[in-house]
Design an enzyme around this catalytic site. Sequence first.
Site, PDB file in Angstrom:
ATOM      1  N   ALA A  66       0.863  -1.175   0.000  1.00  0.00           N
ATOM      2  CA  ALA A  66       0.000   0.000   0.000  1.00  0.00           C
ATOM      3  C   ALA A  66       0.904   1.231   0.000  1.00  0.00           C
ATOM      4  O   ALA A  66       2.053   1.169   0.454  1.00  0.00           O
ATOM      5  CB  ALA A  66      -0.891  -0.021   1.232  1.00  0.00           C
ATOM      6  N   GLY A 109       0.544  -4.861   1.047  1.00  0.00           N
ATOM      7  CA  GLY A 109      -0.648  -4.911   0.196  1.00  0.00           C
ATOM      8  C   GLY A 109      -0.410  -5.622  -1.125  1.00  0.00           C
ATOM      9  O   GLY A 109      -1.341  -6.176  -1.715  1.00  0.00           O
ATOM     10  N   GLU A 112      -0.863  -9.132  -0.352  1.00  0.00           N
ATOM     11  CA  GLU A 112      -2.296  -9.332  -0.077  1.00  0.00           C
ATOM     12  C   GLU A 112      -3.108  -9.334  -1.371  1.00  0.00           C
ATOM     13  O   GLU A 112      -4.048 -10.120  -1.517  1.00  0.00           O
ATOM     14  CB  GLU A 112      -2.775  -8.237   0.888  1.00  0.00           C
ATOM     15  CG  GLU A 112      -2.161  -8.414   2.275  1.00  0.00           C
ATOM     16  CD  GLU A 112      -2.387  -7.218   3.192  1.00  0.00           C
ATOM     17  OE1 GLU A 112      -1.938  -6.108   2.843  1.00  0.00           O
ATOM     18  OE2 GLU A 112      -3.021  -7.392   4.242  1.00  0.00           O
TER      19      GLU A 112
END
Length: 258
Positions: A66, A109, A112
């Site tokens: 992220a 992220g 993920e």
Amino acid sequence: MTSYENIIVTRDRRTATITLNRPKALNALNEALMVEVVEAATTLDADRSVGAIVITGSERAFAAGADIKEMAAQSYQDMYLSDWFTAWDRLAAVRTPLIAAVSGYALGGGCELAMICDILIASDTAKFGQPEITLGVIPGIGGSQRLTRAIGKAKAMDLILTGRTISADEAERAGLVSRVVPAASLLAEAAEVAHKIAEMSLPAVYAAKEAVNRSFESTLTEGILFERRTFHATFALDDRTEGMTAFTEKRPPKFTHH
Ligand SMILES: CC(C)=CC(=O)SCCNC(=O)CCNC(=O)[C@H](O)C(C)(C)COP(=O)(O)OP(=O)(O)OC[C@H]1O[C@@H](n2cnc3c(N)ncnc32)[C@H](O)[C@@H]1OP(=O)(O)O
């Protein structure tokens, strides 16, 4: 096809590829990129002529996480009120099979996002990790849940509590990755897998994906019942008749996706 700022979407026969394209930030997942990936994937998912979607990045980075710079100035109230990252749930709800083709960094992220996908193909240069702890936070796009289900508590705790990065080979041994291929053949391998899936009956593919995903949400008894009822339902498909007829006639099936 819609044009996007942070991703490139291409089509090839019954498959599509979403390429993350923020090279200067190693494909860090800012809000704009997240919105674009989710919009592109849901649009492709609604298109019955698309049978599989590949999500990939660059050779250097699938995604380095992220966007830390974007998050740095946010308060608790900002995060909670906007329900930051909730848009990724719409990607997880996509019915079309998603194939992550991962080269280089897949961190935080990025890891993920790869785990939201159904099949994870890694190049031998891929590096996976959940380094959020080193930033004083924890995973926020499902890492603590999906990583634990993928590789078990012991290994997930190791990665999430230390923030250490693992190689593609270690990720494959741990069960995070479906297969590891040389970097030069990553996209060809992902495309081959996507084309193979896209040749199958689309409703049977949706049903199979739903049944596998149900195993994460239910007891064994409930999951097996769900599978059996879904299996029974495939007998309503024209493609089921075609598939079994083609077998007995010793010819390849011609699925119509009905
Ligand atoms: C918080 C939650 C819920 C989820 C998260 O994902 S938090 C983020 C987790 N990821 C990380 O902590 C990785 C951060 N990145 C790195 O550690 C390094 O960039 C690296 C090891 C991946 C690569 O190091 P390298 O030296 O090869 O490259 P850099 O010069 O560090 O990076 C190039 C360029 O990209 C920017 N960058 C990289 N990652 C991010 C990121 N996650 N967010 C925002 N920007 C990122 C980096 O700042 C640099 O840009 P500038 O030169 O303009 O500073």
